[in-house]
Design an enzyme around this catalytic site. Structure first.
Site, PDB file in Angstrom:
ATOM      1  N   GLU A 160       9.908 -81.196  39.556  1.00 44.82           N
ATOM      2  CA  GLU A 160       9.372 -80.093  38.745  1.00 44.82           C
ATOM      3  C   GLU A 160      10.156 -78.816  39.013  1.00 44.82           C
ATOM      4  OE1 GLU A 160       5.113 -79.309  39.000  1.00 44.82           O
ATOM      5  OE2 GLU A 160       4.749 -81.419  39.443  1.00 44.82           O
TER       6      GLU A 160
ATOM      7  N   GLU B 249       2.039 -83.200  45.443  1.00 48.37           N
ATOM      8  CA  GLU B 249       2.015 -81.956  46.237  1.00 48.37           C
ATOM      9  C   GLU B 249       0.938 -81.940  47.313  1.00 48.37           C
ATOM     10  OE1 GLU B 249       1.833 -78.697  43.421  1.00 48.37           O
ATOM     11  OE2 GLU B 249       4.004 -78.725  43.234  1.00 48.37           O
TER      12      GLU B 249
END
Ligand code: GAL
Length: 751
Positions: free
Chosen positions: A457, A392
């Site tokens: 995710e 991320e």
């Protein structure tokens, strides 16, 4: 018989839990030190309510060793993981250091050793928050527990030895396979040497399939040797459903003498994400269904020895029915990966990092992590993708061009990915992997682009759920997971999706529920299932295990519950529902609301049992049928009083190496053997024999259950663990602490 000697170097260390002036010269017999064995956590913590400060300190580890009989050989020390910086001294002299807690490293310590005498190795371990080393620098949603928390070994070799081998699988199909053996050979002589390298491919029964001999010149220094490719017919292909492993036994010979050898387990399989968005194994498309796994354990932090690492892989594969795991957000322990190879659990492995990219020095370490991870792990059959972005993080063109280039140059047989959290991010990898949280509570994911695409995710912080939360919440938690997986199964240009996450985990103050836990798991921190775990398990092939689970408790009051709908997770094709002996209804999988799942849940409507006589109902029973035949059942009962405390050890044996650990699951049950899901009774333990209790004592149950660990002592014999809850008779289990078989490095010349 192996020619190379690999010695266990985990036992009989001394530990100093602080830094001292001249610490490198402290003699281990000194009484400032405590005896420890590795893997070791620099601090045993409670399972929640503690701080990172508790384990963020500098410590020292010392070990005496005596290697006289290896005089004339080279002695290499290998560490599988030290958090976060290791500086190694032998006999007071500095050897070398390593930065980063998740990758293995080794040093040749021969020149520092007195072969006729006892030696002392001292390792300074810096477990403070090192913002110069990935993943630190910003905030991190996981903990970096300290210590020499993975295995250490001494490897005894000659002047010519193998430093790594990589058996690249070039082709694998039903008819034939091609492998390409590559080695790094070290020649410490001052001259080039003529050698022969013999590579034998052995099947699972240790029968030789084929052999290749190559004559070569090993130059002084480092040599990368590429043998000719080896092809053979009718390979046993590796597949998650058929995890067949071959062994490559390689020998290096100078003249007629073997001077080193190596064993490398490999699987024959071709893995590919294609432009249609799908993932293929051996030419067949394969939908990936997974969860993320952190390596943290209660009490022990990262220092879980091989047994617990291997058990985790088994929980993911058999307890949760997954076909892949993401090793978030760092390289996993070698023993976890070995088990994944053996049982057929695919692994996405990635470099350490979390949202933050540091300066140039930091990036150099991140690139080194790519290199160390791939060189160590590229033989693992289970690894299907390298994650080469910081989880991320923002785009960084040059940095990520480099990480991809390094990965491809070290392993052309696997694709790369990088986990991002924004769709517009620059796509420099082979597979676009994205975290996708936006529509999770509508049971949805965003639609992927037409590129190799995988979702890494979902859920997690969108719906944290504790085992002891309301029934409504734990059911909804399971249903969200089911809906999202259903959604991903319906996206034919999506390779797969992994939810956040398998197990609740410890975290920093900035995250989680305030007690240093993120309750994002489908299992709790002890790896015990919440309802959502059974949804995943129910997606398993019934050939492996037949599953039926009523996602419900039989409690009397409507207001305390989830209404009149009963959800059953099962991989059967029909469920019959009974209230006591009374047949209620049958259902087929709900293919209307879950049209894409391999095994949709079964929904029973209008089940208002409280109107059928509430507490008069003896039980609710779901009978799972396949082709009309009853194959499995699950029965729940109205809750009774505490009837018994149950201790369930995962294994009844330990190895007396002083670190081996077994989880002991605790359950408070009623007379129907149901876990009393609202109990938080304290459980009191007593341990006797050559073992140590790693636990809170007393331990307060969470949702009627929990776990403690027993760690082996160095003496063999029986370990007894007694447990008691007020008002119930005490119970006892026995664990057999078995003598070590592995050869250890002698402490002194008396052994
Ligand atoms: C993600 C992150 C994970 C975890 C998760 C919680 O953004 O990648 O490490 O923090 O959120 O839901």
């Amino acid at each position: 018989m192996r020619y190379r000697k690999v010695l266990n170097f985990n036992t009989d260390w001394y530990f100093l839990n602080k830094d001292l002036e001249n610490a490198k010269n402290i003699y281990p017999g000194d009484n400032k030190l405590v005896r420890v064995n590795l893997p070791h956590s620099n601090k045993i913590v409670p399972h929640h309510y503690f701080e990172e400060k508790d384990y963020q300190f500098i410590s020292w580890y010392y070990r005496e060793f005596y290697v006289k009989k290896y005089k004339g050989k080279r002695v290499i020390i290998e560490f599988d993981g030290v958090m976060s910086v290791a500086d190694v001294y032998v006999n007071g002299k500095y050897v070398d250091g390593h930065k980063g807690g998740y990758t293995s490293f080794s040093f040749d310590i021969t020149d520092y050793i007195n072969f006729n005498e006892e030696n002392v190795i001292a390792v300074k371990v810096d477990s403070t928050r090192r913002i110069d080393i990935p993943p630190e620098g910003g905030v991190v949603d996981y903990m970096l527990f300290g210590g020499i928390y993975r295995n250490v070994r001494l490897v005894i070799v000659e002047n010519i030895h193998i430093s790594w081998s990589f058996i690249e699988v070039i082709e694998a199909n039903k008819k034939s396979a091609i492998i390409h053996p590559k080695f790094e050979l070290i020649n410490l002589y001052n001259e080039d040497k003529k050698a022969i390298i013999i590579t034998k491919l052995m099947d699972e029964d240790n029968k030789e399939v084929t052999t290749k001999e190559t004559a070569l010149i090993i130059k002084t220094g480092k040599n990368i040797i590429k043998q000719e490719q080896i092809s053979f017919l009718k390979p046993e292909l590796w597949h998650p459903n058929h995890p067949y492993l071959y062994n490559i036994y390689a020998q290096v010979k100078i003249g007629n003498r073997i001077c080193d050898d190596s064993n490398t387990k490999i699987g024959m399989r071709k893995l590919k994400f294609k432009d249609d968005g799908k993932f293929y194994i051996n030419g067949e498309s394969f939908k990936l269904r997974g969860l993320n796994r952190h390596q943290m354990f209660p009490y022990l932090g990262g220092a879980m020895p091989d047994r617990g690492q291997r058990k985790d892989a088994e929980i993911l594969k058999y307890g949760l029915g997954l076909n892949f795991v993401r090793s978030s957000h760092y390289p996993a322990s070698p023993s976890f990966l070995d088990r994944c190879d053996e049982i057929g659990l695919l692994v996405l492995e990635e470099i350490p990092g979390w949202q933050y990219i540091g300066d140039e020095e930091w990036k150099i370490l991140a690139k080194k992590n790519v290199e160390e991870m791939i060189i160590r792990d590229r033989n693992h059959a289970s690894i299907f993708l390298w994650g080469v972005r910081i989880n991320e993080s923002k785009d960084d063109h040059g940095f990520y061009l480099d990480t991809n280039r390094i990965a491809h140059s070290l392993d052309s047989s696997r694709q790369t990915c990088g986990v991002r959290n924004f769709q517009e991010s620059e796509f420099l990898e082979d597979v676009f992997t994205c975290n996708d949280f936006e529509y999770n509570l509508e049971g949805k994911l965003k639609f992927p682009q037409n590129i190799p695409y995988m979702i890494t995710e979902y859920m997690g912080h969108m719906y944290p759920t504790r085992s002891y939360d309301s029934v409504e919440r734990i059911i909804k938690h399971a249903v969200y997971h089911a809906k999202i997986q259903n959604c991903q199964y319906g996206m034919h240009n999506l390779a797969g999706a992994s939810g956040w996450c398998a197990f609740d985990y410890n975290t920093h103050a900035d995250f989680g529920s305030g007690d240093r836990i993120c309750y994002h798991g489908v299992c709790d921190i002890f790896r015990l299932p919440k309802f959502a775990a059974y949804f995943y398990k129910s997606q398993m092939d019934p050939e492996i295990e037949k599953v039926v689970f009523i996602a419900r408790y039989l409690i009397p009051s409507f207001n305390e519950d989830y209404g009149d709908e009963i959800i059953v997770f099962s991989n059967c094709d029909e469920i019959d529902l009974y209230a006591g002996e009374k047949y209620i209804n049958s259902a087929k999988p709900d293919r209307i609301n879950y049209s894409n799942l391999p095994h949709p849940p079964f929904i029973f409507k209008n089940c208002s049992w409280w109107e059928w006589g509430a507490s008069n109902i003896a039980s609710l029973k779901a009978i799972g049928k396949i082709n009309g035949k009853e194959v499995v059942q699950h029965e729940i009962f109205p809750f009774g009083r505490p009837d018994k405390l149950v201790l369930k050890p995962d294994y009844t044996e330990l190895i007396a190496d002083g670190a081996d650990c077994v989880r002991v699951v605790i359950e408070l049950q009623d007379k129907n053997s149901q876990i009393l899901h609202l109990s938080h009774h304290p459980v009191f333990f007593e341990i006797a024999g050559p073992g140590k209790l790693i636990a809170e004592n007393p331990f307060s149950l969470e949702a009627g259950k929990g776990a403690v660990f027993i760690q082996s002592g160095r003496e063999f014999g029986e370990i007894s663990l007694k447990a008691q809850v007020d008002g119930l008779p005490p119970i006892e289990i026995i664990i057999n602490n078995m003598a070590m078989q592995e050869e250890i490095v002698p402490v002194n010349g008396n052994i």
